[in-house]
Structures are given as C-alpha cells and as structure tokens.
Write an enzyme that holds these catalytic residues in place. Sequence first.
Site, PDB file in Angstrom:
ATOM      1  N   THR A 145       0.840  -1.201   0.000  1.00 40.44           N
ATOM      2  CA  THR A 145       0.000   0.000   0.000  1.00 40.44           C
ATOM      3  C   THR A 145       0.870   1.244   0.000  1.00 40.44           C
ATOM      4  OG1 THR A 145      -1.729  -1.150   1.236  1.00 40.44           O
ATOM      5  CG2 THR A 145      -1.773   1.260   1.276  1.00 40.44           C
ATOM      6  N   GLU A 146       0.715   2.087  -1.016  1.00 43.25           N
ATOM      7  CA  GLU A 146       1.486   3.328  -1.162  1.00 43.25           C
ATOM      8  C   GLU A 146       2.986   3.102  -0.974  1.00 43.25           C
ATOM      9  OE1 GLU A 146       0.244   5.908  -2.364  1.00 43.25           O
ATOM     10  OE2 GLU A 146      -1.887   5.486  -2.153  1.00 43.25           O
TER      11      GLU A 146
END
Length: 491
Positions: A145-146
């Site tokens: 995630t990110e």
Amino acid sequence: MKSLSFCFKIHQPFRLKRYRFFDIGNDHYYYDDFADDEIISRVAASSYIPMAKVLLEMIEKSNKKFKFAVMISGTAIEQFQLYVPEVIDLFKQLADTGCMEILSGTYSHSLASLENVEEFVRDVKLHDETIYRVFGLKPKTFANTELIYDDDIALIIKSMGFESAITEGAKHILGWKSPNYLYSASSVPSLKLLFTNSKLSRDITRNFNNPHWHEYPLTADKYMSWIAALPKEEQVVNLCMSLDTFGTFLPESCGIFEFMKALPHFAKEMNVEFATPSEISKKLKPVGEMVVMHPISGVDEARDVSAWMGNELQKEALRKLYDLSERVNLCHDRRLKQDWEYLQSSDHFYYMSTKNLDDGASHAAFSPYDSPYSAFTNYMNVLADFTVRVDGQFPQEIGNEELNSLLLTIKNQASEIEELNKKMASLRTNILNADDTVYSKVEAEPKETAPAAKTVAPAPKKSASKKAASATKKAAPSARKPAPAKKAPKK
C-alpha cells in the site's frame, strides 16, 4: 541499454456515508453508494478508459516493445465490476498482450503490514487470488500500500514467496546513492528491491502542466533525453504514479495523452527499452544491500507513514480496528468479512491527518469531510456498530488467550484433516493399483489356470450338481402337487 519501467497505481475505497451516533446498533450498512458510483464513473470516463486505450495503442504501435506494470487494489476491482465493467474488459485486453504486469499488494489497500502480520498475509493472498480469478495472472513482484516498506516487512514479503519488491526512492534512505540501480534487502538479501525515481515521476505528475516550471513545456523527446543522459552504470529507471493523474489531474487538453504516445518512438531512437519490474529483477544483479529500519512510503514530502499514523486520532482508530482481527477471522458471516475489508482501507485514516498543506500534504483536497475530526468521529461511529456485530458472534468476555487457544485448535484440526485426506488418497491409490495388478495377472494367464480347473473342480462340481438335482427333485413334487394339503384328512 537502459530500462524504463512505468508503474501505475489504481485504487478506489468504499466511502463511508454520514453515520451518526444514533445509527449504532440500528443501521449496519455504512457506505455512500451514490458517491462511489459518481466518482468512479467520472474518473473512469476521464482517465481509466482513455488511458487504457492509450496504453493499448502504445503497445500496438511499438510492436509490443512498450511494457508497464499496474498496482490495482481489490476494492477498485469490485467497484469497476459494480459500476464500470468496461474498465475490466480493457485491462483484460492489456493483460492478453503480455506487456502488462500486475503487481501483488493488499486487497483493501490496508495498513495491515504496520499493525498485524497475520492479517497482512491474509490480505495479500486475497488480493492475488482475485487478480488470478479476474485476469488470469499470478503476481510475481510485490508493491505494498502506497509503497510502504521496511526491513521487517521485507521478511514477510520473502516468506510469501516473492523474489522482488518495489518501494519509494526516499532521499533519507538512499542518501548519496542513486535509485537507478537494483538493490537487495538487508534483512533478507535474496529479496531484490526496485526504488522509484521520485524526481522523474514528479516531472510528469506535478510539472507537466505547470507553466511556472523552469523546464516547461515538457516534451517526449526532452524527457527521454534526460533518461538517456543518465550515467552509463545506472541501468534502470522506475517511475511510479497514479493512473488517475492522466486525464483527471492532467486533463486531456494539456496534451498528456499525446506525450505518452510519443514516448516509445523517442525511446527507440535513444536506445532506451521498456521493461516490467519482474523482467528487471531477473535481468540485473543487485549492486548492494539497502537498510530501511523505519517504514517509508510514497506519500508526502516526509516519505514516511505519518500520513496515516501521525496523530493520536489515527493511532486510536487503527488500534481499535485491529483489536478485532482475531474475532473477525473466526467469523463465517460473509457480510461481516466484507465490511472488515472495506474498513481497513488506508483512505479512512488518511482523512484523519492533521498535517499542514505547507508540509507537502494534500489530505484535505481528497477528503470528503469538513475536518480530520469529522472523519475520525464518523469512522469511530461505524467501527462501534461493527464491533457490536462482531461481539454478537464472539463476545468480549472471550479473552485473547481463549481465542488464541481456539485458533490453535482449529489450525491443528485443519492439519489433521489434511493429513488424513492424504492418507486416504494414498490408500485409494494403493487399492486401485492392487486391483489393476490382480486383473492384469488373470488376463495374462488364462491358459495356465484352465487345466487346473479341469482336474480339481470335477468333484465339487459333481457334488454340487447332485445336491442341486436332489434339491430340485424334493422341491419339484411340492411345486407340482399342492395336493398334500388335501390328503391331510386321512387318519
């Protein structure tokens, strides 16, 4: 020859509706379907669909020399299937070309890697199963995630079977080193690391449409000449950006689509090839190990995780959420499991950030709430109702020790069942093999057994026939003459 790797991020959360305190216990549906429909339909029309068509055109016109990767969350796939299925169809076409790699990640775009290892592993498996079911591809490279990453997360990534991962080329981690090399993780050297080139990524996402930029306007030949001019030793450039940047934040009118279409032509002229992350990790050898003691990410100028864990509001919400993980994993309620996925999306905690825009953050620009405090209050109301539903199946009186014991029992039982199934399968195989062996022997030796049957069998056969005949004679009169019953009166 230098390799250029484009990586596009695609994510959409299920947004929460306004959920009041008085809704707790009364309303178990938490989502703003109208907002989800409106936003993803609008972004698909302006960005996802036209950009997918641009990528298809780039692949065709370059004779499949143009390659790229995408990171797509499970919640984004769900929304595409619900509201704009044509996006899925376009990405299936891209997958069929063999020029698009889909990276592994978390299904709900969650922060589980920072909070709960077991949940993190489960979320990644769910994501990869979805990718295989929808696109028929098995992800080989991991992107959290990110782009969240540190040495501890590297150990988990490697334990799940991945050979390479991509993360942010943060300045405070790289120092004097260049992101344009392949590295390995210090905690597990067999895991290869690709770092994004933040500057070259921002030159497109932030500066392409910025008339005050000293390099404005940016053209395809100018951009490719910067990559070609990099030192000879720097063999790879990784670019990571959100796909909705193209067509939404950079509208079609600014010429961004034409810029992208021209890149393969100038790349060929300047001896730059396109490659996917997995191709790069196979082709190149790491030049050294990279130590990342604290989590980094691709968000904000700080390139850390303060966007989601920078204040007490966010930390409290995350703690309350992941305190429920063991109970939720024991549940079999499909709707409860689905809500669990949606509530883990990092966006909910991003909206609670109190960081200033002067620090490079743009949280308020993406938030549907008036303030971070409104975001926190709304989320905690939803979480309170969700907790009530979880407690309805596994009450709070059941302590964590009891839950851990129950989970261990379930795990052991599952292992025993799996072991027994293997033994049964083995026994079936042995029985079938034995039957086949006996049958083959009987078929192979019919002439040898026949004489033995003639010499030994006559006596029993004769005896059997005599007995049968005797029985027939005895039975025959009664069958033919039912009269004995009439002779009974004679005395």
